[in-house]
Design a protein around this motif. Structure first.
Motif, PDB file in Angstrom:
ATOM      1  N   THR A  66     -14.431 -21.602  -8.073  1.00 14.84           N
ATOM      2  CA  THR A  66     -13.215 -22.330  -7.689  1.00 14.84           C
ATOM      3  C   THR A  66     -13.506 -23.018  -6.373  1.00 14.84           C
ATOM      4  O   THR A  66     -14.175 -22.458  -5.505  1.00 14.84           O
ATOM      5  CB  THR A  66     -12.035 -21.354  -7.517  1.00 14.84           C
ATOM      6  OG1 THR A  66     -11.800 -20.715  -8.761  1.00 14.84           O
ATOM      7  CG2 THR A  66     -10.769 -22.073  -7.080  1.00 14.84           C
ATOM      8  N   GLY A  67     -13.015 -24.252  -6.217  1.00 18.56           N
ATOM      9  CA  GLY A  67     -13.235 -24.966  -4.973  1.00 18.56           C
ATOM     10  C   GLY A  67     -12.153 -25.998  -4.736  1.00 18.56           C
ATOM     11  O   GLY A  67     -11.320 -26.257  -5.602  1.00 18.56           O
ATOM     12  N   PRO A  68     -12.173 -26.609  -3.557  1.00 16.17           N
ATOM     13  CA  PRO A  68     -11.166 -27.611  -3.235  1.00 16.17           C
ATOM     14  C   PRO A  68     -11.466 -28.945  -3.917  1.00 16.17           C
ATOM     15  O   PRO A  68     -12.624 -29.278  -4.189  1.00 16.17           O
ATOM     16  CB  PRO A  68     -11.277 -27.741  -1.722  1.00 16.17           C
ATOM     17  CG  PRO A  68     -12.724 -27.449  -1.449  1.00 16.17           C
ATOM     18  CD  PRO A  68     -13.110 -26.398  -2.448  1.00 16.17           C
ATOM     19  N   LEU A  69     -10.422 -29.699  -4.172  1.00 16.32           N
ATOM     20  CA  LEU A  69     -10.509 -31.064  -4.673  1.00 16.32           C
ATOM     21  C   LEU A  69      -9.492 -31.874  -3.893  1.00 16.32           C
ATOM     22  O   LEU A  69      -8.336 -31.475  -3.783  1.00 16.32           O
ATOM     23  CB  LEU A  69     -10.195 -31.128  -6.171  1.00 16.32           C
ATOM     24  CG  LEU A  69     -10.104 -32.535  -6.772  1.00 16.32           C
ATOM     25  CD1 LEU A  69     -11.455 -33.249  -6.721  1.00 16.32           C
ATOM     26  CD2 LEU A  69      -9.589 -32.465  -8.208  1.00 16.32           C
ATOM     27  N   LEU A  70      -9.925 -32.996  -3.346  1.00 12.67           N
ATOM     28  CA  LEU A  70      -9.036 -33.893  -2.608  1.00 12.67           C
ATOM     29  C   LEU A  70      -8.702 -35.086  -3.486  1.00 12.67           C
ATOM     30  O   LEU A  70      -9.595 -35.755  -3.996  1.00 12.67           O
ATOM     31  CB  LEU A  70      -9.716 -34.359  -1.319  1.00 12.67           C
ATOM     32  CG  LEU A  70      -9.016 -35.444  -0.503  1.00 12.67           C
ATOM     33  CD1 LEU A  70      -7.621 -35.019  -0.060  1.00 12.67           C
ATOM     34  CD2 LEU A  70      -9.865 -35.827   0.704  1.00 12.67           C
ATOM     35  N   SER A  71      -7.421 -35.326  -3.669  1.00 15.03           N
ATOM     36  CA  SER A  71      -6.969 -36.516  -4.375  1.00 15.03           C
ATOM     37  C   SER A  71      -6.229 -37.393  -3.379  1.00 15.03           C
ATOM     38  O   SER A  71      -5.227 -36.973  -2.801  1.00 15.03           O
ATOM     39  CB  SER A  71      -6.037 -36.139  -5.539  1.00 15.03           C
ATOM     40  OG  SER A  71      -5.554 -37.309  -6.173  1.00 15.03           O
ATOM     41  N   LEU A  72      -6.758 -38.601  -3.157  1.00 15.74           N
ATOM     42  CA  LEU A  72      -6.071 -39.575  -2.307  1.00 15.74           C
ATOM     43  C   LEU A  72      -5.235 -40.421  -3.256  1.00 15.74           C
ATOM     44  O   LEU A  72      -5.727 -41.343  -3.893  1.00 15.74           O
ATOM     45  CB  LEU A  72      -7.091 -40.414  -1.529  1.00 15.74           C
ATOM     46  CG  LEU A  72      -7.962 -39.611  -0.575  1.00 15.74           C
ATOM     47  CD1 LEU A  72      -9.034 -40.484   0.051  1.00 15.74           C
ATOM     48  CD2 LEU A  72      -7.112 -38.957   0.495  1.00 15.74           C
ATOM     49  N   THR A  73      -3.970 -40.055  -3.360  1.00  9.70           N
ATOM     50  CA  THR A  73      -3.069 -40.589  -4.375  1.00  9.70           C
ATOM     51  C   THR A  73      -2.043 -41.518  -3.758  1.00  9.70           C
ATOM     52  O   THR A  73      -1.455 -41.195  -2.728  1.00  9.70           O
ATOM     53  CB  THR A  73      -2.345 -39.415  -5.081  1.00  9.70           C
ATOM     54  OG1 THR A  73      -3.320 -38.502  -5.579  1.00  9.70           O
ATOM     55  CG2 THR A  73      -1.473 -39.902  -6.214  1.00  9.70           C
ATOM     56  N   HIS A 117     -12.988 -32.695   7.901  1.00  4.76           N
ATOM     57  CA  HIS A 117     -12.976 -31.338   7.359  1.00  4.76           C
ATOM     58  C   HIS A 117     -14.274 -30.611   7.726  1.00  4.76           C
ATOM     59  O   HIS A 117     -15.278 -31.255   8.038  1.00  4.76           O
ATOM     60  CB  HIS A 117     -12.838 -31.399   5.826  1.00  4.76           C
ATOM     61  CG  HIS A 117     -11.750 -32.312   5.372  1.00  4.76           C
ATOM     62  ND1 HIS A 117     -11.889 -33.153   4.299  1.00  4.76           N
ATOM     63  CD2 HIS A 117     -10.513 -32.550   5.861  1.00  4.76           C
ATOM     64  CE1 HIS A 117     -10.780 -33.860   4.130  1.00  4.76           C
ATOM     65  NE2 HIS A 117      -9.936 -33.513   5.073  1.00  4.76           N
ATOM     66  N   PRO A 118     -14.274 -29.287   7.635  1.00  3.84           N
ATOM     67  CA  PRO A 118     -15.495 -28.529   7.949  1.00  3.84           C
ATOM     68  C   PRO A 118     -16.681 -28.894   7.048  1.00  3.84           C
ATOM     69  O   PRO A 118     -17.825 -28.849   7.482  1.00  3.84           O
ATOM     70  CB  PRO A 118     -15.079 -27.070   7.731  1.00  3.84           C
ATOM     71  CG  PRO A 118     -13.595 -27.063   7.873  1.00  3.84           C
ATOM     72  CD  PRO A 118     -13.136 -28.406   7.379  1.00  3.84           C
ATOM     73  N   ALA A 119     -16.421 -29.254   5.795  1.00  8.28           N
ATOM     74  CA  ALA A 119     -17.468 -29.651   4.852  1.00  8.28           C
ATOM     75  C   ALA A 119     -16.886 -30.734   3.944  1.00  8.28           C
ATOM     76  O   ALA A 119     -15.665 -30.827   3.779  1.00  8.28           O
ATOM     77  CB  ALA A 119     -17.921 -28.454   4.027  1.00  8.28           C
ATOM     78  N   ARG A 120     -17.765 -31.544   3.353  1.00  2.56           N
ATOM     79  CA  ARG A 120     -17.316 -32.602   2.454  1.00  2.56           C
ATOM     80  C   ARG A 120     -16.606 -31.979   1.257  1.00  2.56           C
ATOM     81  O   ARG A 120     -17.066 -30.983   0.704  1.00  2.56           O
ATOM     82  CB  ARG A 120     -18.496 -33.443   1.987  1.00  2.56           C
ATOM     83  CG  ARG A 120     -18.060 -34.641   1.144  1.00  2.56           C
ATOM     84  CD  ARG A 120     -19.222 -35.546   0.827  1.00  2.56           C
ATOM     85  NE  ARG A 120     -19.608 -36.298   2.016  1.00  2.56           N
ATOM     86  CZ  ARG A 120     -19.395 -37.599   2.148  1.00  2.56           C
ATOM     87  NH1 ARG A 120     -18.820 -38.282   1.200  1.00  2.56           N
ATOM     88  NH2 ARG A 120     -19.775 -38.208   3.245  1.00  2.56           N
ATOM     89  N   ILE A 121     -15.501 -32.573   0.864  1.00  5.06           N
ATOM     90  CA  ILE A 121     -14.711 -32.105  -0.269  1.00  5.06           C
ATOM     91  C   ILE A 121     -14.819 -33.147  -1.378  1.00  5.06           C
ATOM     92  O   ILE A 121     -14.634 -34.342  -1.111  1.00  5.06           O
ATOM     93  CB  ILE A 121     -13.226 -31.907   0.139  1.00  5.06           C
ATOM     94  CG1 ILE A 121     -13.123 -30.832   1.228  1.00  5.06           C
ATOM     95  CG2 ILE A 121     -12.373 -31.550  -1.073  1.00  5.06           C
ATOM     96  CD1 ILE A 121     -11.732 -30.671   1.809  1.00  5.06           C
ATOM     97  N   PRO A 122     -15.103 -32.726  -2.615  1.00  8.23           N
ATOM     98  CA  PRO A 122     -15.094 -33.688  -3.722  1.00  8.23           C
ATOM     99  C   PRO A 122     -13.755 -34.428  -3.726  1.00  8.23           C
ATOM    100  O   PRO A 122     -12.701 -33.809  -3.594  1.00  8.23           O
ATOM    101  CB  PRO A 122     -15.261 -32.817  -4.966  1.00  8.23           C
ATOM    102  CG  PRO A 122     -15.899 -31.556  -4.471  1.00  8.23           C
ATOM    103  CD  PRO A 122     -15.380 -31.369  -3.068  1.00  8.23           C
ATOM    104  N   THR A 123     -13.820 -35.756  -3.866  1.00  7.23           N
ATOM    105  CA  THR A 123     -12.627 -36.587  -3.678  1.00  7.23           C
ATOM    106  C   THR A 123     -12.468 -37.605  -4.792  1.00  7.23           C
ATOM    107  O   THR A 123     -13.435 -38.244  -5.189  1.00  7.23           O
ATOM    108  CB  THR A 123     -12.708 -37.322  -2.325  1.00  7.23           C
ATOM    109  OG1 THR A 123     -12.857 -36.350  -1.276  1.00  7.23           O
ATOM    110  CG2 THR A 123     -11.465 -38.157  -2.054  1.00  7.23           C
ATOM    111  N   ILE A 124     -11.237 -37.769  -5.241  1.00 11.58           N
ATOM    112  CA  ILE A 124     -10.855 -38.827  -6.169  1.00 11.58           C
ATOM    113  C   ILE A 124      -9.923 -39.765  -5.397  1.00 11.58           C
ATOM    114  O   ILE A 124      -8.966 -39.316  -4.770  1.00 11.58           O
ATOM    115  CB  ILE A 124     -10.102 -38.269  -7.403  1.00 11.58           C
ATOM    116  CG1 ILE A 124     -10.898 -37.168  -8.102  1.00 11.58           C
ATOM    117  CG2 ILE A 124      -9.736 -39.410  -8.347  1.00 11.58           C
ATOM    118  CD1 ILE A 124     -12.178 -37.619  -8.752  1.00 11.58           C
ATOM    119  N   VAL A 125     -10.222 -41.073  -5.430  1.00 10.82           N
ATOM    120  CA  VAL A 125      -9.386 -42.061  -4.747  1.00 10.82           C
ATOM    121  C   VAL A 125      -8.647 -42.867  -5.815  1.00 10.82           C
ATOM    122  O   VAL A 125      -9.263 -43.507  -6.669  1.00 10.82           O
ATOM    123  CB  VAL A 125     -10.227 -42.990  -3.843  1.00 10.82           C
ATOM    124  CG1 VAL A 125      -9.322 -43.990  -3.121  1.00 10.82           C
ATOM    125  CG2 VAL A 125     -11.036 -42.178  -2.834  1.00 10.82           C
TER     126      VAL A 125
END
Length: 166
Positions: A66-73, A117-125
């Motif tokens: 399990t990990g973080p996912l960033l969505s720039l929505t 952020h402390p580490a790069r987070i997988p991101t969807i733009v």
């Protein structure tokens, strides 16, 4: 301490400058009141709600971790968690609790920036942001925002462009 001196805002400014986005770093704006929603941010800035890039942290559940996912929505709609899971190959994408958000971003809900952020987070733009000449994103604190563009959000985050809204 002013909001511009807030440690999370300083990290965002440093990340923007390090990425060569000095105009964005210098453009960080401290608003008179907290803006924890896209509608509040749009009203404070005098822009359409669609030009607000909501930084939404989700808990992505994969077969083996399990990990973080960033969505720039775009603030004009909601992120479709089923679509996000499909895009990243996750079993599911779920709402993250405040502790998970803080752990992975160093920021609190309502002020999460695309960077710093402390580490790069997988991101969807969200491709819905592409229609705006200027997009506004949180800068690490609920009273801080910065101007950017769809292309710069992709470059800053190493994100994947996709339609994510419902």
């Amino acid at each position: 301490m002013s909001s511009l001196d807030h440690p999370a805002v300083a990290k965002v400014a440093a990340a923007l400058a390090e990425a060569g986005q000095h105009d964005a770093a210098r453009g960080i704006r401290i608003l008179p009141a907290e803006v924890r929603t896209a509608a509040q941010a749009a009203e404070a800035l005098g822009v359409t709600v669609g030009a607000i890039a909501n930084s939404l942290i989700f808990r992505a559940v994969y077969a083996d971790h399990t990990g973080p996912l960033l969505s720039l929505t775009s603030g004009a709609h909601r992120a479709d968690t089923g679509r996000l899971a499909e895009l990243v190959g996750a079993v599911s994408v779920e709402k993250a609790d405040p502790a998970f958000v803080k752990e992975h971003t160093g920021q609190v809900i309502g002020g999460v920036a695309p960077v710093g952020h402390p580490a790069r987070i997988p991101t969807i733009v969200d491709t819905a942001l592409e229609q705006y000449d200027v997009v506004w994103a949180a800068a690490g604190h609920a009273k801080s925002v910065f101007p950017t563009t769809f292309a710069d959000l992709l470059a800053l985050t190493g994100g994947q462009a996709a339609g994510v809204g419902t």
